[in-house]
Design a protein around this motif. Structure first.
Motif, PDB file in Angstrom:
ATOM      1  N   SER A  67      -3.016 -19.701  -3.596  1.00 47.65           N
ATOM      2  CA  SER A  67      -3.005 -19.497  -2.141  1.00 47.65           C
ATOM      3  C   SER A  67      -2.260 -18.221  -1.768  1.00 47.65           C
ATOM      4  CB  SER A  67      -2.360 -20.703  -1.450  1.00 47.65           C
ATOM      5  OG  SER A  67      -3.141 -21.868  -1.637  1.00 47.65           O
ATOM      6  N   ALA A  68      -1.123 -17.995  -2.413  1.00 53.20           N
ATOM      7  CA  ALA A  68      -0.330 -16.807  -2.104  1.00 53.20           C
ATOM      8  C   ALA A  68      -1.050 -15.543  -2.547  1.00 53.20           C
ATOM      9  CB  ALA A  68       1.036 -16.909  -2.777  1.00 53.20           C
ATOM     10  N   ALA A  69      -1.621 -15.568  -3.741  1.00 54.57           N
ATOM     11  CA  ALA A  69      -2.341 -14.394  -4.241  1.00 54.57           C
ATOM     12  C   ALA A  69      -3.535 -14.085  -3.356  1.00 54.57           C
ATOM     13  CB  ALA A  69      -2.787 -14.621  -5.681  1.00 54.57           C
ATOM     14  N   SER A  70      -4.243 -15.090  -2.908  1.00 52.94           N
ATOM     15  CA  SER A  70      -5.404 -14.886  -2.044  1.00 52.94           C
ATOM     16  C   SER A  70      -4.993 -14.278  -0.709  1.00 52.94           C
ATOM     17  CB  SER A  70      -6.135 -16.210  -1.811  1.00 52.94           C
ATOM     18  OG  SER A  70      -6.620 -16.727  -3.036  1.00 52.94           O
ATOM     19  N   ALA A  71      -3.839 -14.700  -0.189  1.00 55.66           N
ATOM     20  CA  ALA A  71      -3.333 -14.129   1.061  1.00 55.66           C
ATOM     21  C   ALA A  71      -3.020 -12.645   0.877  1.00 55.66           C
ATOM     22  CB  ALA A  71      -2.092 -14.885   1.525  1.00 55.66           C
ATOM     23  N   VAL A  72      -2.473 -12.299  -0.284  1.00 53.00           N
ATOM     24  CA  VAL A  72      -2.192 -10.891  -0.570  1.00 53.00           C
ATOM     25  C   VAL A  72      -3.495 -10.098  -0.645  1.00 53.00           C
ATOM     26  CG1 VAL A  72      -1.284  -9.273  -2.291  1.00 53.00           C
ATOM     27  CG2 VAL A  72      -0.015 -11.369  -1.749  1.00 53.00           C
ATOM     28  N   THR A  73      -4.477 -10.638  -1.343  1.00 53.17           N
ATOM     29  CA  THR A  73      -5.761  -9.953  -1.468  1.00 53.17           C
ATOM     30  C   THR A  73      -6.356  -9.636  -0.106  1.00 53.17           C
ATOM     31  OG1 THR A  73      -6.250 -10.980  -3.617  1.00 53.17           O
ATOM     32  CG2 THR A  73      -8.121 -10.133  -2.353  1.00 53.17           C
ATOM     33  N   GLU A  74      -6.381 -10.611   0.772  1.00 53.10           N
ATOM     34  CA  GLU A  74      -6.965 -10.408   2.098  1.00 53.10           C
ATOM     35  C   GLU A  74      -6.161  -9.391   2.904  1.00 53.10           C
ATOM     36  OE1 GLU A  74      -9.955 -11.496   2.985  1.00 53.10           O
ATOM     37  OE2 GLU A  74      -9.961 -12.205   0.913  1.00 53.10           O
ATOM     38  N   ALA A  75      -4.838  -9.438   2.784  1.00 56.72           N
ATOM     39  CA  ALA A  75      -3.995  -8.497   3.524  1.00 56.72           C
ATOM     40  C   ALA A  75      -4.204  -7.067   3.035  1.00 56.72           C
ATOM     41  CB  ALA A  75      -2.525  -8.901   3.400  1.00 56.72           C
ATOM     42  N   VAL A  76      -4.301  -6.890   1.714  1.00 51.25           N
ATOM     43  CA  VAL A  76      -4.524  -5.550   1.161  1.00 51.25           C
ATOM     44  C   VAL A  76      -5.881  -5.017   1.609  1.00 51.25           C
ATOM     45  CG1 VAL A  76      -4.839  -4.204  -0.955  1.00 51.25           C
ATOM     46  CG2 VAL A  76      -2.989  -5.876  -0.805  1.00 51.25           C
ATOM     47  N   LYS A  77      -6.878  -5.868   1.592  1.00 49.48           N
ATOM     48  CA  LYS A  77      -8.213  -5.438   2.022  1.00 49.48           C
ATOM     49  C   LYS A  77      -8.194  -4.919   3.457  1.00 49.48           C
ATOM     50  CE  LYS A  77     -11.073  -8.458  -0.911  1.00 49.48           C
ATOM     51  NZ  LYS A  77     -11.998  -9.634  -0.915  1.00 49.48           N
ATOM     52  N   GLU A  78      -7.381  -5.538   4.304  1.00 47.58           N
ATOM     53  CA  GLU A  78      -7.333  -5.147   5.710  1.00 47.58           C
ATOM     54  C   GLU A  78      -6.473  -3.907   5.945  1.00 47.58           C
ATOM     55  OE1 GLU A  78      -5.972  -8.506   7.921  1.00 47.58           O
ATOM     56  OE2 GLU A  78      -7.765  -9.720   7.519  1.00 47.58           O
ATOM     57  N   GLN A  79      -5.481  -3.685   5.073  1.00 53.75           N
ATOM     58  CA  GLN A  79      -4.478  -2.659   5.363  1.00 53.75           C
ATOM     59  C   GLN A  79      -4.529  -1.431   4.459  1.00 53.75           C
ATOM     60  OE1 GLN A  79      -0.516  -4.598   5.801  1.00 53.75           O
ATOM     61  NE2 GLN A  79      -1.663  -6.499   6.097  1.00 53.75           N
ATOM     62  N   PHE A  80      -5.394  -1.442   3.443  1.00 57.48           N
ATOM     63  CA  PHE A  80      -5.441  -0.295   2.536  1.00 57.48           C
ATOM     64  C   PHE A  80      -6.880  -0.017   2.133  1.00 57.48           C
ATOM     65  CE2 PHE A  80      -5.287   1.655  -1.721  1.00 57.48           C
ATOM     66  CZ  PHE A  80      -4.496   2.763  -1.441  1.00 57.48           C
ATOM     67  N   LYS A  81      -7.287   1.234   2.263  1.00 56.24           N
ATOM     68  CA  LYS A  81      -8.659   1.615   1.910  1.00 56.24           C
ATOM     69  C   LYS A  81      -8.688   2.132   0.483  1.00 56.24           C
ATOM     70  CE  LYS A  81     -12.585   4.521   3.239  1.00 56.24           C
ATOM     71  NZ  LYS A  81     -13.535   3.429   2.963  1.00 56.24           N
ATOM     72  N   LEU A  82      -9.494   1.530  -0.344  1.00 57.30           N
ATOM     73  CA  LEU A  82      -9.630   1.932  -1.740  1.00 57.30           C
ATOM     74  C   LEU A  82     -10.644   3.060  -1.876  1.00 57.30           C
ATOM     75  CD1 LEU A  82      -9.697  -1.579  -3.431  1.00 57.30           C
ATOM     76  CD2 LEU A  82      -7.951   0.174  -3.785  1.00 57.30           C
ATOM     77  N   HIS A  83     -10.433   3.844  -2.927  1.00 56.65           N
ATOM     78  CA  HIS A  83     -11.359   4.931  -3.241  1.00 56.65           C
ATOM     79  C   HIS A  83     -11.528   4.993  -4.749  1.00 56.65           C
ATOM     80  CE1 HIS A  83     -13.167   8.871  -3.673  1.00 56.65           C
ATOM     81  NE2 HIS A  83     -12.139   9.276  -4.397  1.00 56.65           N
ATOM     82  N   HIS A  84     -12.782   5.069  -5.190  1.00 56.81           N
ATOM     83  CA  HIS A  84     -13.051   5.296  -6.609  1.00 56.81           C
ATOM     84  C   HIS A  84     -13.698   6.668  -6.751  1.00 56.81           C
ATOM     85  CE1 HIS A  84     -14.693   5.029 -10.655  1.00 56.81           C
ATOM     86  NE2 HIS A  84     -13.832   4.042 -10.865  1.00 56.81           N
ATOM     87  N   PRO A  85     -13.187   7.504  -7.665  1.00 54.26           N
ATOM     88  CA  PRO A  85     -13.663   8.890  -7.737  1.00 54.26           C
ATOM     89  C   PRO A  85     -15.096   9.065  -8.205  1.00 54.26           C
ATOM     90  CG  PRO A  85     -12.155   8.412  -9.540  1.00 54.26           C
ATOM     91  CD  PRO A  85     -12.096   7.233  -8.616  1.00 54.26           C
TER      92      PRO A  85
END
Length: 207
Positions: A67-85
């Motif tokens: 539950s805690a890890a899933s909450a982190v995953t969702e928060a990161v998705k909302e607050q940080f934009k990923l980029h793959h080169p």
């Protein structure tokens, strides 16, 4: 495979693995501010110690860790934009890996749990996760090339070893090739047969 037993350990060399972000502050509902690292090792993962969430990766209930890890995953998705080169199709967070916080090089195993996709839990330390975690440790200067570390799954106790074997680049990212090794076993075989009378034996396509 000699017909009766598989040869262990098995090893693979990873794609270029890199640190996408370090010491990133994320606001996680129900847990407050936490600091995460994001690494790529074939997939993107967020990493943080379970202690930041008031949990112990070795002794807390799996449901609480998930539950805690899933909450982190969702928060990161909302607050940080990923980029793959190389491919933006790869620029998504696959999951969160909670650790015991032991990132500095040691001969002793370090334990983690990988929660990925739809709250699935890996039975192993996770090949792409170990790769990403080593890339982060190398990026931070916590390990050197060819220093082997052992990673333990908190769910099953299974072990992987990993080491950065070569420095490389992935776009503008400084990256490493990681060798991951562990046990693997054959569990079954399958035989496919094509009969001449099968009108679809060569496949088909829709127009």
């Amino acid at each position: 495979w000699d017909g009766s037993r598989s040869g262990n350990p098995v090893r693979f060399h990873s794609v270029p693995a890199f640190a996408a972000a370090t010491d990133l502050s994320i606001d996680v509902p129900g847990h407050g501010k936490v600091v995460v690292d994001i690494g790529y090792g074939g997939a993107f993962y967020a990493f943080l110690s379970a202690e930041q969430l008031g949990l112990d990766v070795c002794s807390s209930k799996t449901r609480d860790l998930v539950s805690a890890a899933s909450a982190v995953t969702e928060a990161v998705k909302e607050q940080f934009k990923l980029h793959h080169p190389e491919s933006e199709d790869l620029a998504f967070l696959y999951g969160t890996i909670l650790t015991d916080g032991k990132d500095t090089f040691s001969e002793e195993p370090t334990t983690n749990i990988c929660v990925f996709a739809d709250e699935q839990v890996d039975r192993s330390p996770t090949g792409s996760g170990v790769t990403a975690r080593i890339a982060l440790q190398y990026h931070k200067g916590l390990i050197q090339l060819n220093q082997s570390r052992t990673f333990r799954s908190s769910t099953t106790g299974s072990l992987f070893t990993g080491k950065a074997v070569k420095a490389t680049k992935s776009g503008d990212y400084k990256a490493v090739i990681v060798e991951v090794s562990g046990e693997a076993f054959y569990t079954g075989t399958a035989t496919f047969t094509v009969e001449e009378e099968d009108s679809l034996k060569h496949g088909f396509c829709f127009k």
